[in-house]
Write a protein that holds these residues in place. Structure first.
Motif, PDB file in Angstrom:
ATOM      1  N   THR A   1       0.813  -1.221   0.000  1.00  0.00           N
ATOM      2  CA  THR A   1       0.000   0.000   0.000  1.00  0.00           C
ATOM      3  C   THR A   1       0.849   1.275   0.000  1.00  0.00           C
ATOM      4  O   THR A   1       0.321   2.354  -0.236  1.00  0.00           O
ATOM      5  CB  THR A   1      -0.951   0.040   1.216  1.00  0.00           C
TER       6      THR A   1
ATOM      7  N   HIS B   1      -4.981  -6.347  -8.287  1.00  0.00           N
ATOM      8  CA  HIS B   1      -6.278  -6.372  -7.604  1.00  0.00           C
ATOM      9  C   HIS B   1      -6.162  -5.936  -6.142  1.00  0.00           C
ATOM     10  O   HIS B   1      -6.901  -6.398  -5.287  1.00  0.00           O
ATOM     11  CB  HIS B   1      -6.900  -7.765  -7.718  1.00  0.00           C
TER      12      HIS B   1
ATOM     13  N   VAL C   1      -7.012  -3.203  -4.776  1.00  0.00           N
ATOM     14  CA  VAL C   1      -8.223  -2.522  -4.308  1.00  0.00           C
ATOM     15  C   VAL C   1      -9.245  -3.560  -3.828  1.00  0.00           C
ATOM     16  O   VAL C   1      -9.857  -3.420  -2.756  1.00  0.00           O
ATOM     17  CB  VAL C   1      -8.817  -1.651  -5.433  1.00  0.00           C
ATOM     18  N   GLN C   2      -9.382  -4.650  -4.623  1.00  0.00           N
ATOM     19  CA  GLN C   2     -10.309  -5.728  -4.245  1.00  0.00           C
ATOM     20  C   GLN C   2      -9.824  -6.467  -2.994  1.00  0.00           C
ATOM     21  O   GLN C   2     -10.630  -6.898  -2.175  1.00  0.00           O
ATOM     22  CB  GLN C   2     -10.463  -6.718  -5.399  1.00  0.00           C
TER      23      GLN C   2
ATOM     24  N   GLY D   1      -8.381  -5.088  -0.549  1.00  0.00           N
ATOM     25  CA  GLY D   1      -8.817  -4.208   0.528  1.00  0.00           C
ATOM     26  C   GLY D   1     -10.278  -4.424   0.861  1.00  0.00           C
ATOM     27  O   GLY D   1     -10.655  -4.486   2.033  1.00  0.00           O
ATOM     28  N   GLN D   2     -11.099  -4.583  -0.181  1.00  0.00           N
ATOM     29  CA  GLN D   2     -12.540  -4.785   0.034  1.00  0.00           C
ATOM     30  C   GLN D   2     -12.797  -6.045   0.860  1.00  0.00           C
ATOM     31  O   GLN D   2     -13.683  -6.079   1.702  1.00  0.00           O
ATOM     32  CB  GLN D   2     -13.268  -4.858  -1.313  1.00  0.00           C
TER      33      GLN D   2
ATOM     34  N   ARG E   1     -10.358   0.616   2.543  1.00  0.00           N
ATOM     35  CA  ARG E   1     -10.221   1.321   1.268  1.00  0.00           C
ATOM     36  C   ARG E   1      -8.739   1.434   0.920  1.00  0.00           C
ATOM     37  O   ARG E   1      -7.951   1.949   1.693  1.00  0.00           O
ATOM     38  CB  ARG E   1     -10.847   2.714   1.367  1.00  0.00           C
ATOM     39  N   VAL E   2      -8.368   0.891  -0.245  1.00  0.00           N
ATOM     40  CA  VAL E   2      -6.967   0.914  -0.674  1.00  0.00           C
ATOM     41  C   VAL E   2      -6.889   1.639  -2.008  1.00  0.00           C
ATOM     42  O   VAL E   2      -7.704   1.405  -2.900  1.00  0.00           O
ATOM     43  CB  VAL E   2      -6.421  -0.530  -0.840  1.00  0.00           C
ATOM     44  N   GLU E   3      -5.913   2.529  -2.131  1.00  0.00           N
ATOM     45  CA  GLU E   3      -5.668   3.226  -3.398  1.00  0.00           C
ATOM     46  C   GLU E   3      -5.075   2.250  -4.405  1.00  0.00           C
ATOM     47  O   GLU E   3      -4.253   1.402  -4.031  1.00  0.00           O
ATOM     48  CB  GLU E   3      -4.633   4.336  -3.182  1.00  0.00           C
ATOM     49  N   PRO E   4      -5.437   2.367  -5.686  1.00  0.00           N
ATOM     50  CA  PRO E   4      -4.715   1.579  -6.682  1.00  0.00           C
ATOM     51  C   PRO E   4      -3.235   1.978  -6.681  1.00  0.00           C
ATOM     52  O   PRO E   4      -2.897   3.110  -6.322  1.00  0.00           O
ATOM     53  CB  PRO E   4      -5.374   1.956  -8.011  1.00  0.00           C
TER      54      PRO E   4
END
Ligand code: ZN
Ligand code: ZN
Length: 212
Positions: free
Chosen positions: A63, A88, A90-91, A93-94, A99-102
């Motif tokens: 990250t 992936h 961001v996914q 993180g989900q 919430r993760v930045e690309p």
């Protein structure tokens, strides 16, 4: 060797700055949420960072890549088998409700390349799948010296091993990586893991409940 470790919540994942005490060249390993602390260590030691090296692409280990690249402007390396995970993030993180930045694209994949170096030190990249498909361990040694220091990501921990229940994980593969790649190193080899304290190969060979 200059060595700084930082870890912050929520994952308390270890990020590292290592550097050559003679030339002041260095590398950053696995910049995550503690990236600003790592960058402060780089500045404090007046290091010139030449590469960012990733042990694998789970979100806690990547990250901080965007921020590290913005400041350091150096290439980022990963094993190609983890690029799918990386893309992936961001996914990932989900899955954890975070919430993760690309992150920016990987610049180089380790495969096929010779050892990397910084100053008087060499980094050998050892593919150690099992925790995830593209996991690697980094064996760092000084020019002319046999002894290595290992940065093993989430392959091996003090008294434990990496989890294998995430996508692409496999317990038998992980145990084989540890036994056939890491346990080739002498007992006094220092091991820095992606989480928790440092250990040695001998300590884990003797007392790790997953391996004895
Ligand atoms: Zn991991
Ligand atoms: Zn981790």
């Amino acid at each position: 060797m200059i060595l700084e470790r930082r870890a912050v919540e929520p994952f308390f994942k270890n990020g590292f700055v290592i550097g050559c005490e003679q030339t002041r060249e260095g590398v950053v390993i696995d910049p995550g949420d503690e990236v600003d602390e790592l960058l402060a260590a780089v500045a404090q030691h007046e290091l010139e960072i030449v590469n960012v090296l990733l042990t694998h692409a789970h979100l806690d280990h990547v990250t901080g890549v965007r921020r590290a690249k913005e400041v350091l402007r150096v290439p980022v390396w990963l094993h190609h088998a983890d690029n799918h995970l990386y893309e992936h993030v961001v996914q990932q993180g989900q899955m954890f409700g975070i919430r993760v930045e690309p992150q920016p694209p990987i610049d180089h994949f380790y495969d096929g390349g010779g050892p990397l170096s910084f100053g008087r030190y060499q980094v050998r990249v050892l593919h150690t799948p099992g925790h995830c498909p593209g996991g690697v361990c980094l064996a760092v040694s000084r020019e002319g010296e046999k002894r290595s220091t290992l940065f093993v990501g989430d392959t091996l921990f003090a008294g434990s091993i990496g989890r294998t229940d995430l996508p692409g994980g496999d317990l038998d593969t992980l145990l084989r990586s540890i036994r056939e790649v890491l346990f080739r190193f002498p007992d006094d080899t220092v091991v820095w893991s992606g989480h928790g304290p440092q250990t040695t190969i001998g300590q884990e060979r003797r007392s790790n409940p997953f391996l004895i």
